[in-house]
Scaffold this active site. Structure first.
Site, PDB file in Angstrom:
ATOM      1  N   ASP A 129       0.826  -1.214   0.000  1.00 56.59           N
ATOM      2  CA  ASP A 129       0.000   0.000   0.000  1.00 56.59           C
ATOM      3  C   ASP A 129       0.868   1.275   0.000  1.00 56.59           C
ATOM      4  O   ASP A 129       2.101   1.201  -0.039  1.00 56.59           O
ATOM      5  CB  ASP A 129      -0.929  -0.061   1.224  1.00 56.59           C
TER       6      ASP A 129
ATOM      7  N   ASP B  62     -10.202   3.231  -3.687  1.00 55.49           N
ATOM      8  CA  ASP B  62     -10.894   2.051  -3.160  1.00 55.49           C
ATOM      9  C   ASP B  62     -12.313   1.923  -3.708  1.00 55.49           C
ATOM     10  O   ASP B  62     -13.058   2.909  -3.769  1.00 55.49           O
ATOM     11  CB  ASP B  62     -10.979   2.131  -1.624  1.00 55.49           C
TER      12      ASP B  62
END
Ligand code: GLA
Length: 375
Positions: A125, A182
């Site tokens: 990430d 997302d």
């Protein structure tokens, strides 16, 4: 060679967020075997953020012992004993997005730790990256550290498309890279991430390197960590169909222990999965868009290795149903070419057609066909 076809599996984040533990993971692993998910091709079981202890021990990452009393290695051994692969999550910054220790400055030791635990997949990430640090360089660093372990570890770059990872992800050792922010469990999110943001990226995908428009929300029905109202069955069908045509990784995000018959039928449709996993590895692209006063219909096509073409006819509008057509010319087929058409959702052979194919499609729904030139 890893990821010769788009990776398939399950990830904890969409439904469970921070609420993960070894009981959940071992139940999911068992279910993957008993319910045929593994045999359908879903092989990677991945723990997302919030698995670790809040501090390193002797410079090493370690697990939250309340969530994983037997440790991560025991879980990966269990996944392997069932013929599955095991994935984990870390972050290029000093902390993960969930404020756990990140791998910044610890890339080599963390890659080594993951290899020792038998990890097969790393999602990496992009939170808490120190100012001024070059993002792609951090991915190259972890990619290099993973290669140096000697263990084949699939590298999932997750920097949300910030630095156009489709342009440098392969050089960084990546096998798939998130192209967007997302996903949420809503039709609006599917429209934005899927239909609007992927259309230009097809040239960048292929065997070993895939665009990743984020995990599936099929079957969440408004429950869980990224829930946002949920979707109808037609909307989940459209979402799954588009991801299959896009040659996107198919990472399930719902609670697979509680799948409805409809969710199961979507996620286990073997003809759709075969389109996604086709060995040509060609990402689908938009071949038609008709806008009837904001009532949009789109057609997307994915060429397949056997010379056939998978086509999705999507009714993105709210009025229903709409007749949607795909002219052969938009697919590169001569109009007089006779082709066999099969409906992949119903499994019906629809017969031979020339020039074009048209079918009514309900609002927010899709028809996926496979068009095979008759020789
Ligand atoms: C980021 C990622 C998500 C998830 C969370 C975890 O937002 O994009 O997919 O991994 O972090 O904190």
């Amino acid at each position: 060679m890893l990821a010769q076809t788009p990776p398939m599996g399950w990830n904890t984040w969409n439904t469970f967020g921070p609420d993960i533990n070894e009981t959940l993971l071992s139940e999911v692993i068992d279910l993957f075997v008993h319910d045929g998910l593994r045999d359908a091709g879903y092989t990677y079981v991945v723990i997302d953020d919030l698995w670790s202890a809040p501090e390193r021990v002797n410079g090493r990452l370690t697990w939250d012992t309340a969530k994983f009393p037997h440790g991560i290695k025991a879980l990966s051994d269990y996944a392997h004993s069932k013929g599955l692969k095991f994935g984990i999550y870390s972050c290029a910054g000093t902390y993960t997005c969930g404020n756990q220790p990140g791998s910044y400055g610890y890339e080599e030791i963390d890659a080594q730790t993951f290899a020792e635990w038998g990890v097969d997949f790393l999602k990496y990430d992009f939170c808490y990256v120190p100012p001024g640090v070059n993002g792609p360089m951090l991915y190259r660093r972890m990619g290099q550290a993973l290669r140096a372990t000697g263990r084949p570890i699939l590298f999932n770059i997750c920097e949300w498309g910030r630095h156009k990872p489709w342009k440098w992800g392969t050089q960084a050792g990546g096998h798939m890279w998130r192209t967007t922010g997302d996903i949420a469990d809503s039709w609006e999110s599917i429209l934005k991430i899927g239909f609007q943001e992927q259309a230009e990226l097809a040239p960048y995908a292929g065997p070993g390197h895939w665009n990743d428009p984020d995990m599936l929300v099929v079957g969440m029905y408004g429950k869980g960590n990224v829930a946002q109202g949920g979707c109808t069955e037609a909307e989940y069908r459209s979402h799954f169909s588009l991801w299959c045509l896009l040659a996107a990784p198919l990472m399930i995000g719902c609670d697979v222990r509680k799948m409805s018959p409809s969710t199961r039928a979507i996620l286990l449709n073997h003809e759709l999965i075969a389109v996604n996993q086709d060995e040509l590895g060609c990402q689908g692209y938009r071949v038609g868009q008709v806008d009837y006063a904001y009532e949009i219909a789109e057609t997307w096509a994915k060429p397949l290795a056997d010379g056939s073409i998978a086509v999705g006819l999507f009714n993105l509008g709210t009025r229903q149903p709409r007749l949607i057509s795909v002219p052969w010319e938009s697919l590169g087929l001569h109009p007089q070419r006779a082709c066999h058409v099969r409906n992949l959702w119903t499994g019906e052979d629809l017969g031979g057609f020339t020039a074009s194919f048209s079918i009514p499609v309900d609002s927010h729904d899709v028809v996926i066909i496979r068009i095979s030139p008759i020789s």
